[in-house]
Scaffold this active site. Structure first.
Site, PDB file in Angstrom:
ATOM      1  N   GLU A 161       0.836  -1.191   0.000  1.00 16.61           N
ATOM      2  CA  GLU A 161       0.000   0.000   0.000  1.00 16.61           C
ATOM      3  C   GLU A 161       0.874   1.244   0.000  1.00 16.61           C
ATOM      4  O   GLU A 161       1.984   1.240   0.530  1.00 16.61           O
ATOM      5  CB  GLU A 161      -0.925  -0.003   1.216  1.00 16.61           C
ATOM      6  CG  GLU A 161      -1.994  -1.065   1.089  1.00 16.61           C
ATOM      7  CD  GLU A 161      -3.076  -0.974   2.150  1.00 16.61           C
ATOM      8  OE1 GLU A 161      -4.251  -1.115   1.800  1.00 16.61           O
ATOM      9  OE2 GLU A 161      -2.746  -0.763   3.327  1.00 16.61           O
ATOM     10  N   CYS A 164       3.726   8.626   1.129  1.00 17.11           N
ATOM     11  CA  CYS A 164       4.287   7.663   2.073  1.00 17.11           C
ATOM     12  C   CYS A 164       4.529   6.363   1.318  1.00 17.11           C
ATOM     13  O   CYS A 164       3.584   5.710   0.880  1.00 17.11           O
ATOM     14  CB  CYS A 164       3.289   7.464   3.216  1.00 17.11           C
ATOM     15  SG  CYS A 164       3.816   6.249   4.420  1.00 17.11           S
ATOM     16  N   CYS A 199       6.486  -5.501  15.084  1.00 13.93           N
ATOM     17  CA  CYS A 199       6.052  -4.614  16.176  1.00 13.93           C
ATOM     18  C   CYS A 199       4.599  -4.933  16.513  1.00 13.93           C
ATOM     19  O   CYS A 199       3.768  -5.059  15.623  1.00 13.93           O
ATOM     20  CB  CYS A 199       6.193  -3.153  15.764  1.00 13.93           C
ATOM     21  SG  CYS A 199       7.870  -2.718  15.281  1.00 13.93           S
ATOM     22  N   CYS A 230       1.579  -2.787  15.189  1.00 12.86           N
ATOM     23  CA  CYS A 230       1.555  -2.397  13.773  1.00 12.86           C
ATOM     24  C   CYS A 230       0.846  -3.436  12.922  1.00 12.86           C
ATOM     25  O   CYS A 230       1.153  -4.627  12.984  1.00 12.86           O
ATOM     26  CB  CYS A 230       2.980  -2.188  13.280  1.00 12.86           C
ATOM     27  SG  CYS A 230       3.091  -1.861  11.522  1.00 12.86           S
ATOM     28  N   GLU A 276      10.801  -2.235   6.885  1.00 11.21           N
ATOM     29  CA  GLU A 276      11.903  -1.563   7.584  1.00 11.21           C
ATOM     30  C   GLU A 276      12.941  -1.163   6.518  1.00 11.21           C
ATOM     31  O   GLU A 276      13.650  -2.034   5.993  1.00 11.21           O
ATOM     32  CB  GLU A 276      12.485  -2.525   8.631  1.00 11.21           C
ATOM     33  CG  GLU A 276      13.799  -2.094   9.240  1.00 11.21           C
ATOM     34  CD  GLU A 276      13.840  -0.645   9.720  1.00 11.21           C
ATOM     35  OE1 GLU A 276      12.993  -0.257  10.548  1.00 11.21           O
ATOM     36  OE2 GLU A 276      14.704   0.117   9.237  1.00 11.21           O
TER      37      GLU A 276
HETATM   38  N1  SAH Z   1       9.074   0.586   9.584  1.00 11.02           N
HETATM   39  C1  SAH Z   1       9.419   1.909   9.848  1.00 11.02           C
HETATM   40  C2  SAH Z   1       8.581   2.933   9.113  1.00 11.02           C
HETATM   41  C3  SAH Z   1       7.114   2.664   8.922  1.00 11.02           C
HETATM   42  S1  SAH Z   1       5.986   2.883  10.211  1.00 11.02           S
HETATM   43  C4  SAH Z   1       9.327   2.179  11.326  1.00 11.02           C
HETATM   44  O1  SAH Z   1       8.789   1.376  12.046  1.00 11.02           O
HETATM   45  O2  SAH Z   1       9.851   3.209  11.757  1.00 11.02           O
HETATM   46  C5  SAH Z   1       5.749   4.617  10.494  1.00 11.02           C
HETATM   47  C6  SAH Z   1       5.408   4.924  11.949  1.00 11.02           C
HETATM   48  O3  SAH Z   1       4.088   4.474  12.307  1.00 11.02           O
HETATM   49  C7  SAH Z   1       6.358   4.223  12.904  1.00 11.02           C
HETATM   50  O4  SAH Z   1       6.801   5.098  13.896  1.00 11.02           O
HETATM   51  C8  SAH Z   1       5.484   3.140  13.476  1.00 11.02           C
HETATM   52  O5  SAH Z   1       5.972   2.693  14.700  1.00 11.02           O
HETATM   53  C9  SAH Z   1       4.152   3.821  13.566  1.00 11.02           C
HETATM   54  N2  SAH Z   1       3.031   2.911  13.775  1.00 11.02           N
HETATM   55  C10 SAH Z   1       2.990   1.579  13.579  1.00 11.02           C
HETATM   56  N3  SAH Z   1       1.787   1.085  13.926  1.00 11.02           N
HETATM   57  C11 SAH Z   1       1.036   2.133  14.307  1.00 11.02           C
HETATM   58  C12 SAH Z   1      -0.321   2.264  14.737  1.00 11.02           C
HETATM   59  N4  SAH Z   1      -1.134   1.221  14.804  1.00 11.02           N
HETATM   60  N5  SAH Z   1      -0.761   3.494  15.061  1.00 11.02           N
HETATM   61  C13 SAH Z   1       0.042   4.580  14.934  1.00 11.02           C
HETATM   62  N6  SAH Z   1       1.311   4.512  14.506  1.00 11.02           N
HETATM   63  C14 SAH Z   1       1.819   3.303  14.204  1.00 11.02           C
HETATM   64 FE1  SF4 Z   2       7.486  -2.196  13.045  1.00  9.26          FE
HETATM   65 FE2  SF4 Z   2       7.671  -0.356  11.103  1.00  9.26          FE
HETATM   66 FE3  SF4 Z   2       7.733  -2.975  10.518  1.00  9.26          FE
HETATM   67 FE4  SF4 Z   2       5.463  -1.875  11.372  1.00  9.26          FE
HETATM   68  S1  SF4 Z   2       6.512  -1.411   9.461  1.00  9.26           S
HETATM   69  S2  SF4 Z   2       6.345  -3.832  12.047  1.00  9.26           S
HETATM   70  S3  SF4 Z   2       6.225  -0.355  12.810  1.00  9.26           S
HETATM   71  S4  SF4 Z   2       9.220  -1.850  11.695  1.00  9.26           S
END
Ligand code: SAH
Ligand code: SF4
Length: 353
Positions: free
Chosen positions: A92, A105, A116, A119, A169
């Site tokens: 997406e 984005c 995470c 997420c 990531e």
């Molecule tokens: N993977 C990278 C970038 C993508 S996520 C990273 O983790 O930094 C972009 C941001 O959204 C990150 O800070 C992530 O932790 C946050 N994020 C992930 N899940 C989320 C959620 N359910 N609500 C709000 N922010 C979220």
């Molecule tokens: Fe964590 Fe970013 Fe990967 Fe989501 S996209 S699992 S926030 S590292």
């Protein structure tokens, strides 16, 4: 013979490729401009090349966009696309418009291996890295949609910024991400200024300095906790790279480039990381490493089956105030596109099993 995809090539690689078919290297520059300045996908439109060369290019090469499977526009005008690549894999992408600008984005991987807990992307297994052309192609799809070809020569654009904050990531696909960002910021083509690109990492400490040196873009780090106990609970990657290692890497990066502030993203989860004590611990952490930083407080965006709740509004405001008083700007990020599951952490390209 399968045709070669030109958006997979860096500027230097394109030049070599064009020379390899017996053409002068200035032709490569012309082709580059057609692809990245004008947004052309049909070789026949490259009107300053001879018909002969255009035919030769069409026989040997392709310029492909990711296929649009679906697109949705939120009530706040946030635009989300589900894109599909040649092998059927999907990601997406989101466009977040502001009054006089807007950020695209982009995703860097299909799924994400970091897992995470909060997420939505993390709940989908990692499938593969995106290629250079697949990363660049996402932005080109957005450019097509907003008809922003040829590249505007000033900074007033619908698509003015890029945030590498989609699925995946980026530091775990660093080679391709570096090449893709070099293409997106190249002045003869799409020409997005490096100052207007922010890359967010979950904290792959040993690659932070290298990534920032090779890309020259802005750094954002998903911190989300003031100590290892809480961080490990919500981010499994913290077992591998502890907060101290991430902080040291950030500090090293700032020693190399004094002007650059780091943005720490901090997701507020009710009862987990949102207390006054957590805020105070966070402040001492940043002070200990002498980091020049701003925060981006992110209200949690829930998704089906996530098991977390967003913090109360008052808690978020108080958390923001405490950081602010300690000298760290800490604006609360406004969630965009929630109604179409386009907000942070809500992206996912497969149905829930
Ligand atoms: N993977 C990278 C970038 C993508 S996520 C990273 O983790 O930094 C972009 C941001 O959204 C990150 O800070 C992530 O932790 C946050 N994020 C992930 N899940 C989320 C959620 N359910 N609500 C709000 N922010 C979220
Ligand atoms: Fe964590 Fe970013 Fe990967 Fe989501 S996209 S699992 S926030 S590292």
């Amino acid at each position: 013979m399968t045709k070669k995809e030109l958006t997979e090539l860096t500027k230097e690689e394109l030049s070599k490729e064009i020379e390899s078919i017996g053409e002068k290297s200035f032709r490569a520059k012309q082709i580059w401009q057609w692809i990245y300045f004008r947004g052309v996908t049909d070789f026949m439109e490259m009107s300053n090349l001879s018909l002969n060369l255009r035919q030769k290019l069409a026989e040997n090469y392709t310029i492909t966009r990711p296929k649009i499977v679906t697109e949705q526009i939120s009530i706040d005008k946030t635009h989300k696309w589900l894109l599909e690549f040649k092998d059927g894999q999907r990601v997406e992408m989101v466009y977040i418009p502001e009054k006089d600008r807007g950020a695209v984005c982009i995703s860097t991987q299909v799924g994400c291996a970091m897992g995470c807990r909060f997420c939505h992307t993390g709940s989908q297994k990692f499938t593969r890295n995106l290629t250079v052309g697949e990363i660049v192609g996402q932005f080109m799809v957005a450019r097509d949609a907003y008809k922003e070809w040829p590249s505007p020569t000033n900074e007033i654009r619908y698509l003015s910024n890029i945030v590498v904050m989609g699925m995946g990531e980026p530091l775990n696909n660093l080679d391709n991400v570096v090449k893709a960002l070099n293409i997106l910021t190249d002045g003869d083509g799409i020409a997005i200024s490096r100052r207007r690109v922010t890359m967010s990492t979950s904290g792959i400490a040993p690659r932070i300095v290298e990534a920032m040196q090779k890309t020259g873009v802005r750094l954002a780090v998903s911190l989300h906790a003031p100590n290892n106990t809480i961080r490990s609970q919500i981010m499994p990657i913290n077992d591998k790279f502890k907060i101290e290692e991430v902080m040291k890497a950030c500090s090293l990066y700032q020693q190399g480039d004094h002007s650059r502030y780091i943005t720490f993203e901090y997701l507020l989860l009710k009862g987990i990381n949102d207390s006054e004590e957590n805020a105070k611990e966070l402040i001492s952490l940043l002070k200990k490493y002498k980091l020049r930083a701003t925060f981006n407080l992110i209200p949690f965006n829930p998704w089906p089956g996530c098991g977390f709740e967003p913090s109360e509004r008052k808690t978020v405001e108080n958390f923001s105030k405490l950081l602010d008083e300690a000298g760290f700007a800490a604006p609360v990020r406004v969630a965009r596109g929630q109604d179409i599951l386009a907000a942070c952490g809500q992206l996912k390209s497969k149905k829930l099993n």
